[in-house]
Write an enzyme that holds these catalytic residues in place. Sequence first.
Site, PDB file in Angstrom:
ATOM      1  CB  CYS A  99      30.435   5.212   4.973  1.00  0.00           C
ATOM      2  SG  CYS A  99      31.879   4.663   4.043  1.00  0.00           S
ATOM      3  CG  HIS A 392      33.454   1.653   8.059  1.00  0.00           C
ATOM      4  ND1 HIS A 392      32.097   1.826   8.263  1.00  0.00           N
ATOM      5  CD2 HIS A 392      33.752   2.341   6.918  1.00  0.00           C
ATOM      6  CE1 HIS A 392      31.609   2.572   7.292  1.00  0.00           C
ATOM      7  NE2 HIS A 392      32.590   2.891   6.461  1.00  0.00           N
ATOM      8  CB  CYS A 422      32.306  11.482   5.855  1.00  0.00           C
ATOM      9  SG  CYS A 422      33.472  10.184   6.371  1.00  0.00           S
TER      10      CYS A 422
END
Length: 436
Positions: A99, A392, A422
């Site tokens: 991510c 996302h 994160c």
Amino acid sequence: MSQALPLVTRQGDRIAIVSGLRTPFARQATAFHGIPAVDLGKMVVGEMLARSEISPDVIEQLVFGQVVQMPEAPNVAREIVLGTGMSVHTDAYSVSRACATSFQAVANVAESLMTGTIRAGIAGGADSSSVLPIGVSKKLARVLVDVNKARTMGLRLKLFSQLRLRDLAPVPPAVAEYSTGLRMGDTAEQMAKTYGITREQQDALAHRSHQRAALAWSEGKLGDEVMTVYIPPFREPLSEDNNIRGTSTLADYAKLRPAFDRKHGTVTAANSTPLTDGAAAVILMTESRAKELGLVPLGYLRSYAFTAIDVWQDMLLGPAWSTPLALERAGLTLSDLTLIDMHEAFAAQTLANLQLLGSERFARDVLGRAHATGEVDESKFNVLGGSIAYGHPFAATGARMITQTLHELRRRGGGFGLVTACAAGGLGAAMVLEAE
């Protein structure tokens, strides 16, 4: 003791971010259904270059990322160069840091600028949760390889006879840790229990995210950084993110059942970020190169930090680990920041990181620091909403956050902003940005 590490070239130039753009973000299997990530990447890079009026020949390097990679286009960066009319001599390579992938792409281009090997580059990422590399079982894969080597039809039929019906079932990519088998939501549940985060707190944060994102769109704050996309059959354009629930109420969130720990859990689909399709990119240059071209930078990259922790327990603590390091390298404290933008993978993860940033015990016993990073001022935090609302697309989120934060800093008259995330594998990323 300050350990500031100025991000400048050998000539003393700052690292300028002169442009940033993204596609609208779309929930899985909606507007971008059937469009691979490489095409989303081509869309955003081509449009960004057209809007900036920068000649493609100026760009000397493109670093791009894709987390869910397609076997037919493993180097998505090079395909974007070849598919957008850029010079075929433009260096291009792909990166992956889960991510935090576009954070890594930005850092790589910045490092090339600092060493002097380039003066301008593009960084970004794209992902599609709608176009996935659907695999086969390990047994079927092995049999297919052996069949390819078999010399007779009899041997081939014998190999196929080893298969059972269950071996023929397709295998989608897992949203889980390879080393532990834990899903991201399982880790979010761990964190909710470890840090005493209630269902009500998680739902409230998710509701806040959607409300602020909806307000940002209604006030026209995002139009300059989100392109309009025309998708087959080209009847209706997509101009805005399609996940934002601007009319939802807290009571709506309370209706959903837990998605991971069905019996005792608090993490739901509504207080988590959804699977999403989209792409985002930024153009970086040395400050002097931007001046030569008559460009006014959106802002500058002041510092960055990447960290890693164990994956078995509460692994989504990247912001709590990487933020103090990025601030230290920038020569700043949390109170110096005008804006703080944290990736909201899950409301539980976000709230846990906020809790630990203000924890003296965590700073002393875990980080080995004398003092806590600091309590986050809510008026500075995710002021335009976050990933729970926008969605996302894994590799695109960092570039979205950077562009969005720089635009908002400029609207507020400048200052410093922190973007942090994160990532799977126990990874964390943080960057300090500056706008004038």
